[in-house]
Design a protein around this motif. Structure first.
Motif, short mmCIF file in Angstrom:
data_model
loop_
_atom_site.label_atom_id
_atom_site.label_comp_id
_atom_site.label_asym_id
_atom_site.label_seq_id
_atom_site.Cartn_x
_atom_site.Cartn_y
_atom_site.Cartn_z
N ASP A 4 0.79 -1.01 0.03
CA ASP A 4 0.10 0.07 0.04
C ASP A 4 0.85 1.32 0.07
O ASP A 4 0.59 2.21 0.73
CB ASP A 4 -1.11 -0.11 1.18
CG ASP A 4 -0.06 -0.12 2.44
OD1 ASP A 4 0.99 -0.20 2.37
OD2 ASP A 4 -0.83 0.02 3.49
N ASN A 5 2.05 1.08 -0.78
CA ASN A 5 2.86 2.46 -0.92
C ASN A 5 3.41 2.82 0.40
O ASN A 5 4.06 3.86 0.54
CB ASN A 5 2.24 3.70 -1.47
CG ASN A 5 1.67 3.38 -2.99
OD1 ASN A 5 2.68 2.38 -3.50
ND2 ASN A 5 0.99 4.19 -3.39
N SER A 6 3.37 2.07 1.42
CA SER A 6 4.16 2.43 2.82
C SER A 6 5.47 1.99 2.53
O SER A 6 6.04 1.28 1.51
CB SER A 6 3.45 1.66 3.89
OG SER A 6 3.56 0.11 3.74
N LYS A 7 6.30 2.25 3.68
CA LYS A 7 7.78 1.89 3.54
C LYS A 7 7.87 0.32 3.61
O LYS A 7 8.72 -0.24 2.81
CB LYS A 7 8.38 2.55 4.91
CG LYS A 7 8.53 4.07 4.82
CD LYS A 7 9.57 4.42 5.80
CE LYS A 7 9.88 5.83 5.65
NZ LYS A 7 10.83 6.30 6.85
N GLY A 8 7.09 -0.09 4.24
CA GLY A 8 7.47 -1.80 4.27
C GLY A 8 8.38 -2.18 5.24
O GLY A 8 8.70 -1.48 6.30
N LEU A 9 8.60 -3.43 5.45
CA LEU A 9 9.64 -3.87 6.34
C LEU A 9 10.74 -4.81 5.72
O LEU A 9 10.72 -5.18 4.89
CB LEU A 9 8.78 -5.05 7.26
CG LEU A 9 7.55 -4.74 8.13
CD1 LEU A 9 6.97 -5.94 8.87
CD2 LEU A 9 8.14 -3.46 9.09
N GLU A 10 11.83 -4.45 6.63
CA GLU A 10 12.98 -5.38 6.40
C GLU A 10 13.58 -6.20 7.44
O GLU A 10 13.21 -5.98 8.59
CB GLU A 10 14.30 -4.19 6.14
CG GLU A 10 13.99 -3.32 4.88
CD GLU A 10 15.08 -2.34 4.94
OE1 GLU A 10 15.39 -1.62 3.71
OE2 GLU A 10 15.56 -1.90 5.92
N THR A 11 13.95 -7.49 7.14
CA THR A 11 14.41 -8.35 8.04
C THR A 11 16.01 -8.24 8.23
O THR A 11 16.84 -8.13 7.31
CB THR A 11 14.39 -9.93 7.63
OG1 THR A 11 12.85 -9.87 7.24
CG2 THR A 11 14.76 -10.74 8.47
N ILE A 12 16.54 -8.01 9.31
CA ILE A 12 18.05 -7.69 9.66
C ILE A 12 18.35 -8.99 10.45
O ILE A 12 17.84 -9.60 11.33
CB ILE A 12 18.19 -6.65 10.54
CG1 ILE A 12 17.57 -5.42 10.05
CG2 ILE A 12 19.56 -6.42 10.59
CD1 ILE A 12 17.40 -4.41 11.17
N SER A 13 19.73 -9.53 9.73
CA SER A 13 19.93 -10.84 10.36
C SER A 13 21.39 -10.70 10.78
O SER A 13 22.13 -9.91 9.79
CB SER A 13 19.92 -12.09 9.30
OG SER A 13 18.73 -12.26 8.98
N VAL A 14 21.99 -11.09 11.92
CA VAL A 14 23.27 -10.99 12.50
C VAL A 14 23.89 -12.22 12.86
O VAL A 14 23.08 -12.88 13.59
CB VAL A 14 23.73 -9.71 13.53
CG1 VAL A 14 24.95 -9.61 14.02
CG2 VAL A 14 23.02 -8.43 13.02
N ALA A 15 25.01 -12.53 12.09
CA ALA A 15 25.57 -13.79 12.48
C ALA A 15 26.80 -13.83 13.00
O ALA A 15 27.70 -12.90 12.56
CB ALA A 15 25.73 -14.73 11.38
N VAL A 16 27.32 -14.31 14.07
CA VAL A 16 28.36 -14.18 14.69
C VAL A 16 28.98 -15.40 14.59
O VAL A 16 28.82 -16.75 14.72
CB VAL A 16 28.49 -13.85 16.27
CG1 VAL A 16 29.75 -13.78 16.98
CG2 VAL A 16 27.67 -12.58 16.51
N ILE A 17 30.57 -15.46 13.97
CA ILE A 17 31.29 -16.62 13.54
C ILE A 17 32.49 -16.78 14.51
O ILE A 17 33.36 -15.72 14.52
CB ILE A 17 31.66 -16.48 11.94
CG1 ILE A 17 30.29 -16.29 11.20
CG2 ILE A 17 32.55 -17.87 11.75
CD1 ILE A 17 30.55 -15.93 9.96
N ASP A 18 32.95 -17.87 14.75
CA ASP A 18 34.26 -17.99 15.47
C ASP A 18 35.39 -18.02 14.37
O ASP A 18 35.34 -18.91 13.67
CB ASP A 18 34.02 -19.32 16.33
CG ASP A 18 35.43 -19.62 17.12
OD1 ASP A 18 36.39 -18.75 16.97
OD2 ASP A 18 35.64 -20.56 17.92
N SER A 19 36.30 -17.20 14.34
CA SER A 19 37.34 -17.00 13.23
C SER A 19 38.26 -18.35 13.39
O SER A 19 38.67 -18.54 12.35
CB SER A 19 38.20 -15.93 13.44
OG SER A 19 38.89 -15.83 14.67
N ALA A 20 38.37 -19.14 14.53
CA ALA A 20 39.29 -20.19 14.84
C ALA A 20 38.72 -21.43 13.93
O ALA A 20 39.21 -22.07 13.47
CB ALA A 20 39.69 -20.23 16.20
#
Length: 127
Positions: free
Chosen positions: A96-112
């Motif tokens: 309906d011409n509104s801004k709408g929604l976004e999904t934000i995802s954050v993943a944390v990875i062990d570098s080792a």
């Protein structure tokens, strides 16, 4: 003569008893060491998980903030942890011409190890 033969047999049994007791002690010590090692590894894993969750929550908070400078960042590094973010617009959210929604995802990875420790997701209004 009978007595001397009996005392030699008892001395032999005392040696066997000592060896059996030593073997039992060695087995019990090995089991105790394994338990302590397992507990230490579990404690470290829990501490890593807590820290990864805090990093993910902090990054997610920055990305949700409308005026935050962190909204432009796609990832970063904190100690031995690497975090990556992604933002995806929901397809049905802006009919309906509104801004709408976004999904934000954050993943944390062990570098080792390269394994994902935690992934957090949230919604925000599209920009």
């Amino acid at each position: 003569m009978r007595r001397s033969g009996l005392s030699k047999r008892r001395n032999g049994y005392a040696l066997i008893d000592a060896m059996v007791a030593l073997a039992i002690f060695a087995v019990m010590s090995a089991l105790l060491f394994q338990t302590v090692n397992s507990t230490a590894l579990t404690k470290r894993h829990l501490a890593d998980s807590r820290r990864a969750i805090l990093i993910a929550q902090s990054a997610l908070s920055e990305l949700q903030d409308e005026e935050g400078a962190g909204a432009l960042r796609q990832g970063g590094r904190v100690g031995r942890f690497i975090w990556r973010s992604s933002v995806e617009r929901l397809a049905d959210s802006a009919k309906d011409n509104s801004k709408g929604l976004e999904t934000i995802s954050v993943a944390v990875i062990d570098s080792a190890t390269g394994k994902v420790i935690v992934t957090l997701q949230s919604l925000r209004l599209a920009r």
